[in-house]
Enzyme design. Structure first.
Site, mmCIF file in Angstrom:
data_model
loop_
_atom_site.group_PDB
_atom_site.id
_atom_site.type_symbol
_atom_site.label_atom_id
_atom_site.label_comp_id
_atom_site.label_asym_id
_atom_site.label_seq_id
_atom_site.Cartn_x
_atom_site.Cartn_y
_atom_site.Cartn_z
ATOM 1 N N GLU A 102 0.818 -1.208 0.000
ATOM 2 C CA GLU A 102 0.000 0.000 0.000
ATOM 3 C C GLU A 102 0.853 1.259 0.000
ATOM 4 O O GLU A 102 1.918 1.309 0.600
ATOM 5 C CB GLU A 102 -0.849 0.044 1.275
ATOM 6 C CG GLU A 102 -1.702 -1.172 1.464
ATOM 7 C CD GLU A 102 -2.377 -1.196 2.827
ATOM 8 O OE1 GLU A 102 -3.191 -2.087 3.046
ATOM 9 O OE2 GLU A 102 -2.078 -0.329 3.654
ATOM 10 N N CYS A 115 2.936 8.221 2.036
ATOM 11 C CA CYS A 115 3.222 7.238 3.080
ATOM 12 C C CYS A 115 3.549 5.942 2.349
ATOM 13 O O CYS A 115 2.694 5.380 1.661
ATOM 14 C CB CYS A 115 1.969 7.106 3.948
ATOM 15 S SG CYS A 115 2.129 5.913 5.268
ATOM 16 N N CYS A 122 4.632 -7.619 7.924
ATOM 17 C CA CYS A 122 5.554 -7.164 8.958
ATOM 18 C C CYS A 122 5.655 -8.251 10.011
ATOM 19 O O CYS A 122 4.663 -8.919 10.326
ATOM 20 C CB CYS A 122 5.037 -5.870 9.598
ATOM 21 S SG CYS A 122 6.154 -5.162 10.834
ATOM 22 N N CYS A 126 2.639 -5.703 16.308
ATOM 23 C CA CYS A 126 2.097 -4.724 17.245
ATOM 24 C C CYS A 126 0.592 -5.000 17.358
ATOM 25 O O CYS A 126 -0.086 -5.223 16.350
ATOM 26 C CB CYS A 126 2.362 -3.307 16.765
ATOM 27 S SG CYS A 126 4.126 -2.914 16.716
ATOM 28 N N CYS A 129 -2.097 -3.145 15.090
ATOM 29 C CA CYS A 129 -1.723 -2.842 13.710
ATOM 30 C C CYS A 129 -2.167 -3.927 12.748
ATOM 31 O O CYS A 129 -1.886 -5.116 12.954
ATOM 32 C CB CYS A 129 -0.209 -2.656 13.615
ATOM 33 S SG CYS A 129 0.358 -2.335 11.939
ATOM 34 N N CYS A 340 -1.944 1.811 8.256
ATOM 35 C CA CYS A 340 -1.017 0.721 8.003
ATOM 36 C C CYS A 340 -1.671 -0.644 7.784
ATOM 37 O O CYS A 340 -2.210 -1.240 8.706
ATOM 38 C CB CYS A 340 -0.078 0.660 9.206
ATOM 39 S SG CYS A 340 1.365 -0.316 8.943
#
Ligand code: SAH
Length: 365
Positions: A102, A115, A122, A126, A129, A340
């Site tokens: 993205e 961004c 990832c 977290c 997220c 995100c």
């Protein structure tokens, strides 16, 4: 030179400016072409980009054909484009292996902030997220990170960024091998020409990456995702805190020779109480950090609730009263899942891995 994979034909978009020009110069010389052709070709990669060597019409046709035979000029396939009522635009790109990433373009007055993503997925997980929830897929190459900026510049009409933030999918400091050359491509006047102070790398606090960034001569900005002011709380939100605990992250921020920004996402009832403000103020003062309070982007936010506006305002006031410079960020693109990892998650659910020819049904919005 910076090559990530060892392709049979090198992708010119994977090299930093010096390496790309050097490679082109050697190739031109070997063909008996004047050396200036190298900078001429390089200018058409990023500064005044074209999609293919064929489109470099200022070059003789035979030279264009020879370049096409010996080099690649990769592109990212635009899978989805969505525009928010606030002007924020979100792009989902499909890469050669089917992975999706993205990019968000955020207009704000005379600024246009991109961004960008540095990894597909990832590994850090977290708790709040959406990218963390999908797990790690792979690192991106410079052609895929800086390539996001190139693709938006190639649109008709083009979108030209004034600012870049590494706040899309992934942890940039876990992919320094590609992020390093990408920073050169973004900043170098012969490539994308974005001022170093307008480029921000956001990290959870991966120490080797912070050190590598501090060793760069350019004034790139560093943002650290703090999100909790004690190890006990931070561990529950950010598993990476076990490897890089707060004290070490704060020490690295102190050593960094430029002012850092703390990012602090406001999670209702979790990290937004007066005692958290007091603890956070202490940390920020220790390393003279600027604090950005981020309203939780609710789409795909994993069961957390956003802190209410009056509570955010009170939290900011408490920080300022302790001498900490604080800004409250506005949430952008609320109607297009712009935080995100949210768009890819919305489109694909949480499955992995993604095969190359799946998801052809995603049309261009
Ligand atoms: N891995 C890096 C950069 C990518 S995330 C980092 O963590 O800093 C960029 C920022 O968006 C981080 O501060 C991250 O914590 C934050 N973020 C993630 N999900 C969010 C959500 N749902 N709402 C608001 N911010 C979010």
């Amino acid at each position: 030179m910076t090559v990530l994979e060892v392709p049979t034909t090198p992708d010119l978009l994977d090299f930093d400016p010096d390496a790309a020009i050097e490679l082109l110069r050697a190739w031109m010389t070997a063909r008996g072409e004047p050396a200036y052709r190298a900078t001429q070709v390089f200018a058409r990669l990023w500064l005044r980009p074209v999609r293919s060597f064929e489109d470099m019409t200022e070059l003789p046709k035979a030279l264009r054909e020879a370049l096409t035979a010996d080099f690649r000029l990769s592109s990212l396939e635009l899978a989805t484009r969505q525009k928010s009522t606030d002007g924020t635009e979100k792009f989902l790109f499909r890469m050669h292996d089917g992975q999706l990433i993205e990019t968000v373009a955020i207009p704000d007055g005379d600024r246009m902030t991109f961004c960008i993503s540095s990894q597909a997925g990832c590994a850090l997980k977290c708790a709040f997220c959406a990218t963390g929830a999908m797990g790690f897929q792979r690192n991106l190459a410079p052609s895929e990170i800086a390539g996001q900026v190139r693709e938006l510049r190639l649109l008709n009409p083009p979108i030209i960024p004034t600012n870049i933030v590494f706040m899309g999918m992934g942890e940039p400091m876990m992919n320094w091998k590609a992020v390093g050359p990408t920073l050169s491509l973004l900043n170098d006047a012969r490539a994308l020409g974005i001022g170093a102070r307008h480029i921000t790398i956001s990290t959870v606090g991966v120490l080797p990456g912070i050190i590598a960034l501090s060793e760069r001569p350019e004034q790139f900005r560093l943002a650290i995702s703090i999100h909790a002011p004690s190890d006990a709380l931070r561990k529950t939100l950010m598993p990476v805190n076990t490897k890089y605990p707060l004290a070490e992250v704060i020490e690295a921020a102190k050593q960094f020779d430029r002012r850092v920004t703390f990012e602090y996402v406001m999670l209702g009832g979790v990290n937004d109480q007066p005692e958290h403000a007091a603890q956070l103020a202490q940390l920020a003062r220790d390393c003279r950090a600027f604090v950005n309070l981020i309203p939780l982007h609710p789409g795909g936010s994993m069961g957390f609730t956003p802190t209410t506006t009056p509570v955010i305002t009170a939290f900011a006031k408490a920080l300022r009263a302790r001498g900490v410079e604080t800004a409250v960020r506005r949430s952008r693109g609320l109607d297009i899942a712009a935080a995100c990892g949210q768009l890819r998650t919305e489109r694909l659910g949480r499955r992995a891995p993604i095969a190359a020819d799946e998801h052809r049904e995603i049309g261009i919005a």
